[in-house]
Design an enzyme around this catalytic site. Structure first.
Site, PDB file in Angstrom:
ATOM      1  N   ARG A 230      73.786  82.516  20.773  1.00 54.36           N
ATOM      2  CA  ARG A 230      74.504  81.738  19.771  1.00 54.36           C
ATOM      3  C   ARG A 230      75.588  82.584  19.107  1.00 54.36           C
ATOM      4  NH1 ARG A 230      72.846  78.597  22.423  1.00 54.36           N
ATOM      5  NH2 ARG A 230      70.987  77.299  22.226  1.00 54.36           N
TER       6      ARG A 230
ATOM      7  N   HIS B 215      81.341  80.632  27.232  1.00 55.63           N
ATOM      8  CA  HIS B 215      80.068  79.941  27.041  1.00 55.63           C
ATOM      9  C   HIS B 215      79.568  79.343  28.359  1.00 55.63           C
ATOM     10  CE1 HIS B 215      77.602  78.116  23.544  1.00 55.63           C
ATOM     11  NE2 HIS B 215      76.821  78.296  24.616  1.00 55.63           N
TER      12      HIS B 215
END
Length: 311
Positions: free
Chosen positions: A223, A275
């Site tokens: 994250r 990501h």
């Protein structure tokens, strides 16, 4: 049962769910508004606040990914609607490979060799054995535990950390604040696989980075909210010369896409990826989505997320 799907490649998801749920009506969020309003269930990844507010009789949401932080932080999230998240669903393997690449990138000095190439410099660095390269994994949920096991199987000593005590074969487990500081002082590479919660946001701050040994490295396939970017840049230092922190491989950021003005793009000892460490594999994930939808529809027990408590 009427199921609305919202995700990239939504049509492929719609087709897969329709095959497994022949008695259901499955459609994508591209359907007309009248159809969207009549959805019983939403299977989605990062829906907009507007989309969340459209169904008038929503009975459940299945989050099409392991991380639910974006959904829980969405201002349009309806109250009282059960939320189910995927458990690994095939993501741990790709994330583990991403971590293994990052470890080899630093353990075998590929970061240093890339910089040497730009200077046409021929210089071999002494090999550090895997047994002398301890790795720390923060977060020992389904994915973190699997990644820790993969890294241990490769021959790296692995230390894992969680808030409560855990026991994993081949992993030295630590817990609590004291356990975190113990782990930090022992590892050459730190892997971040914690969830996004109020307790974990900004956990990788100046104090944590200072507790790592000189020349340690950071790998974040988890994250973006976990890292204090200013503290990270300070630890990395300026230019080619290594700072306290040798380098970082980063896949997640507080704002995505990462703004073009971010100094992380151009730092010589940071590798940025968009990501992509753990995409959700359709085949493995569909089974979990179908099971969750059937359980919700039948009123059977199913593990759900509490929006107030996070993970």
């Amino acid at each position: 049962m009427r199921v609305m799907v919202h995700i990239d490649a939504a049509e492929a998801w719609r087709e897969a769910l329709a095959r497994r749920l022949p008695d259901a009506e499955v459609f994508t969020s591209a359907a007309p508004l009248a159809e969207r309003r009549r959805a019983d269930y939403l299977a989605a990844w990062k829906p907009s606040a507007e989309l969340l507010g459209e169904p008038t009789r929503l009975k459940g949401i299945v989050n099409l990914g392991a991380g639910v932080d974006a959904l829980l932080n969405n201002p349009g999230l309806p109250r009282g609607v059960p939320i189910v998240k995927l458990r690994d669903a095939g993501m741990a393997g790709p994330i583990g490979d991403y971590v293994r690449y990052g470890l080899l990138h630093f353990q075998r000095d590929f970061d240093r060799y890339a910089r040497q190439q730009s200077r046409a410099e021929w210089h071999e660095h002494p090999l550090v054995d895997k047994a002398d390269w301890p790795v720390g994994v923060l977060g020992l949920g389904a994915i973190g535990a699997r990644v820790a096991a993969m890294v241990a199987a490769d021959g790296f000593p692995v230390h894992g950390w969680s808030r409560s005590p855990k026991r994993l074969p081949g992993v030295t487990c630590h817990h609590g604040e004291g356990g975190l500081m113990t782990l930090l002082g022992r590892v050459k590479s730190l892997i971040l696989l914690l969830p996004d919660t109020p307790a974990t946001r900004g956990i990788i701050d100046a104090d944590v980075l200072a507790a790592l040994p000189e020349g340690a490295t950071l790998i974040n396939p988890g994250r973006g909210s976990l890292i204090d970017a200013a503290a990270l840049l300070e630890a990395l230092g300026d230019g080619e010369a290594e700072g306290r922190l040798r380098g970082a491989l980063l896949d997640a950021f507080p704002e995505e896409p990462l703004p073009g003005t971010s100094p992380l793009w151009h730092h010589p000892r940071v590798l940025v990826t968009p990501h992509m460490a753990g995409p959700t594999p359709l085949a493995e994930a569909v089974d979990q989505v179908v099971d969750a939808l059937r359980a919700l529809e039948a009123g059977e027990p199913v593990e759900t997320i509490d929006p107030e408590a996070g993970y």
